[in-house]
Design an enzyme around this catalytic site. Structure first.
Site, PDB file in Angstrom:
ATOM      1  N   LYS A   1     -12.102  -0.840   2.231  1.00  0.00           N
ATOM      2  CA  LYS A   1     -11.379   0.047   1.323  1.00  0.00           C
ATOM      3  C   LYS A   1     -12.164   0.127  -0.004  1.00  0.00           C
ATOM      4  O   LYS A   1     -13.172   0.806  -0.045  1.00  0.00           O
ATOM      5  CB  LYS A   1      -9.926  -0.396   1.215  1.00  0.00           C
ATOM      6  CG  LYS A   1      -9.220  -0.096   2.573  1.00  0.00           C
ATOM      7  CD  LYS A   1      -7.817  -0.609   2.735  1.00  0.00           C
ATOM      8  CE  LYS A   1      -7.299  -0.238   4.131  1.00  0.00           C
ATOM      9  NZ  LYS A   1      -6.067  -0.924   4.521  1.00  0.00           N
TER      10      LYS A   1
ATOM     11  N   HIS B   1      -5.433  -4.170  -0.719  1.00  0.00           N
ATOM     12  CA  HIS B   1      -5.392  -3.017  -1.619  1.00  0.00           C
ATOM     13  C   HIS B   1      -5.659  -3.402  -3.071  1.00  0.00           C
ATOM     14  O   HIS B   1      -5.343  -2.642  -3.995  1.00  0.00           O
ATOM     15  CB  HIS B   1      -4.067  -2.276  -1.490  1.00  0.00           C
ATOM     16  CG  HIS B   1      -3.966  -1.598  -0.164  1.00  0.00           C
ATOM     17  ND1 HIS B   1      -4.528  -0.360   0.090  1.00  0.00           N
ATOM     18  CD2 HIS B   1      -3.449  -2.021   1.011  1.00  0.00           C
ATOM     19  CE1 HIS B   1      -4.326  -0.041   1.348  1.00  0.00           C
ATOM     20  NE2 HIS B   1      -3.685  -1.029   1.937  1.00  0.00           N
TER      21      HIS B   1
ATOM     22  N   SER C   1       0.791  -1.231   0.000  1.00  0.00           N
ATOM     23  CA  SER C   1       0.000   0.000   0.000  1.00  0.00           C
ATOM     24  C   SER C   1       0.821   1.277   0.000  1.00  0.00           C
ATOM     25  O   SER C   1       0.323   2.319  -0.413  1.00  0.00           O
ATOM     26  CB  SER C   1      -0.942   0.014   1.194  1.00  0.00           C
ATOM     27  OG  SER C   1      -0.210   0.175   2.377  1.00  0.00           O
TER      28      SER C   1
HETATM   29  C1  LIG Z   1      -5.690  -1.479   5.867  1.00  0.00           C
HETATM   30  C2  LIG Z   1      -4.928  -2.788   5.782  1.00  0.00           C
HETATM   31  C3  LIG Z   1      -5.356  -3.923   6.488  1.00  0.00           C
HETATM   32  C4  LIG Z   1      -6.431  -3.846   7.511  1.00  0.00           C
HETATM   33  O1  LIG Z   1      -7.687  -3.783   6.928  1.00  0.00           O
HETATM   34  P1  LIG Z   1      -8.846  -3.012   7.719  1.00  0.00           P
HETATM   35  O2  LIG Z   1     -10.084  -3.560   7.144  1.00  0.00           O
HETATM   36  O3  LIG Z   1      -8.627  -1.562   7.488  1.00  0.00           O
HETATM   37  O4  LIG Z   1      -8.680  -3.353   9.163  1.00  0.00           O
HETATM   38  C5  LIG Z   1      -4.737  -5.134   6.253  1.00  0.00           C
HETATM   39  N1  LIG Z   1      -3.717  -5.235   5.370  1.00  0.00           N
HETATM   40  C6  LIG Z   1      -3.255  -4.168   4.703  1.00  0.00           C
HETATM   41  C7  LIG Z   1      -2.141  -4.344   3.744  1.00  0.00           C
HETATM   42  C8  LIG Z   1      -3.838  -2.907   4.892  1.00  0.00           C
HETATM   43  O5  LIG Z   1      -3.359  -1.846   4.259  1.00  0.00           O
END
Ligand SMILES: *Cc1c(COP(=O)(O)O)cnc(C)c1O
Length: 406
Positions: free
Chosen positions: A246, A215, A187
């Site tokens: 996301k 992502h 990310s």
């Molecule tokens: C944001 C993120 C998570 C966590 O996901 P959430 O649903 O926001 O708790 C897990 N892995 C990566 C790579 C992330 O960027």
């Protein structure tokens, strides 16, 4: 001990380093994302340029309608853990939708992506006898915490370095249980793992694979199944993990895997068992979002076009950004204080919200503004952003790249 003094001193040190985090207090405008009102100060309306609601699905009419319907039909909270009265039909439907999205026998929901990584990795690594976890050096904090919590042996392989991964695998007895944990789209740099080659190594050395597609889900592949879908690799991965918070625009996390593996996590993971289930309306909204993105490619195509456009505009004025094959545009600043300052001025003077990304999220010296264009950013939004960055780059005497002759 002077407890309060201790807290204040730690915070003051963070502030001196430029690493103190300030939240932007925003009120989004339903129906006109990425616009929002800044409630934290008097800057008024702002355009959000750093959301992980990558496609604007958090405002999509199908998603909102599904959430309203569920709320009216079944009420607010789930009322308990999945085990004790918290499993609703909306949860069951969502898990079926997710299993189908990834071509797996089953899926299992968690309250967030963080919890899904923590609980699934933690449980697998702890319960499989003598399991060795091989973890990519840039894995997300949630994966690292899960692996740590398991107390299993772990080895870190250099980021996306297949030779290093193979060296570590080859040093182990072939019959020792091994779990390779990695991400598809990373990310912060926006680079993408060589998934097929990692699966080849997993086959050769008798390892399981655990892929975080947080992502990528919703964004890549013909049905939004992620990079593994795009590359025809979903069946080669032991576990695919994703978020509903996301690109899908709602909230929650999940794993998709074999029926036995999901049932195993369901039965042994503390982070699944002992926490209240997601509200049914949240599950219903996520299901609507996934369904929409399975059949509609318009959002993905439009996002790609905006990303390409912004990259070209930055190149034209020599603003340095990491080149990568994904939708993430990291504009490199390389100094935490300047990075925070740029972010503050963008907000205050230009109504542009881009959160500074500083240590410990990224290594010191690689501080950046992480920009995520979406289908709902207009040409005028891009124009305004590029103009602001051009002015500020001159004002802050930040390095530029030579601009290729046109
Ligand atoms: C944001 C993120 C998570 C966590 O996901 P959430 O649903 O926001 O708790 C897990 N892995 C990566 C790579 C992330 O960027």
């Amino acid at each position: 001990m002077n407890y309060n003094g201790f807290f204040a001193a730690a915070l003051s040190q963070l502030k001196d380093e430029g690493n103190y985090r300030v939240f932007a207090d925003l009120e989004r405008h339903c129906g006109s994302f990425p616009n929002a009102t800044n409630r934290g100060n008097d800057t008024g309306d702002v355009t959000i340029w750093c959301s992980n609601d990558y496609l604007g699905m958090g405002q999509h009419p199908d998603v909102l309608a599904a959430m309203h319907d569920a709320l009216d039909k079944v009420g607010a909270g789930a009322g308990g853990t999945r085990n004790i009265s918290g499993t609703t039909h909306d949860h069951v439907l969502l898990e079926a939708e997710l299993a189908d999205l990834h071509g797996k026998e089953a899926a299992l929901l968690f309250t967030s992506g963080y919890v899904s990584n923590w609980a699934a990795l933690g449980t697998l690594a702890a319960k499989i006898p003598d399991c060795l976890v091989l973890s990519d050096a840039l894995n997300h904090a949630s994966m690292i915490e899960g692996i740590r919590h398991s107390k299993a042996d772990r080895q870190i392989w250099r980021h996306n370095d297949l030779a290093h991964l193979e060296e570590l695998l080859a040093a182990q007895p072939l019959d020792r249980p091994k779990l390779i944990a990695f991400e598809s789209v990373y990310s912060m740099d926006g680079d993408i793992a060589p998934i097929a080659a990692i699966c080849d190594l997993a086959d050769k050395y008798n390892a399981m694979t655990y892929l975080d597609e947080v992502h990528a889900v919703g964004l890549y592949g013909p049905r939004g199944g992620g990079i593994a879908e795009r590359e025809g690799l979903m069946d080669r991965l032991t576990v695919i993990e994703g978020t509903l918070g996301k690109a899908f625009g709602v909230m929650g996390g999940y794993i998709a895997a074999s029926a036995n593996l999901c049932d195993f996590i369901r039965s042994f993971a503390s982070g699944f068992i002992f926490t209240t289930a997601l509200p049914p309306a949240v599950a219903a909204g996520a299901t609507a979002s996934i369904r929409h993105l399975k059949s509609s490619r318009a959002e993905r195509a439009a996002q790609k076009a905006k990303v390409t456009e912004l990259r070209a505009r930055l190149d034209a004025i020599g603003i340095p950004h990491l080149d990568n094959p994904s939708h993430i545009i990291p504009v490199m600043v390389g100094d935490p204080v300047k990075c925070k300052y740029l972010s503050d001025i963008l907000m205050r003077d230009y109504g542009i919200y881009i959160q500074p990304i500083n240590y410990p999220t990224v290594p010191k010296g690689t501080e950046r503004l992480r920009i995520t264009p979406s289908p709902v950013h207009s040409d005028a939004d891009i124009e305004h952003l590029v103009g602001a960055l051009e002015t500020l780059w001159a004002q802050c005497q930040l390095a530029r790249l030579p601009v290729a002759a046109q």
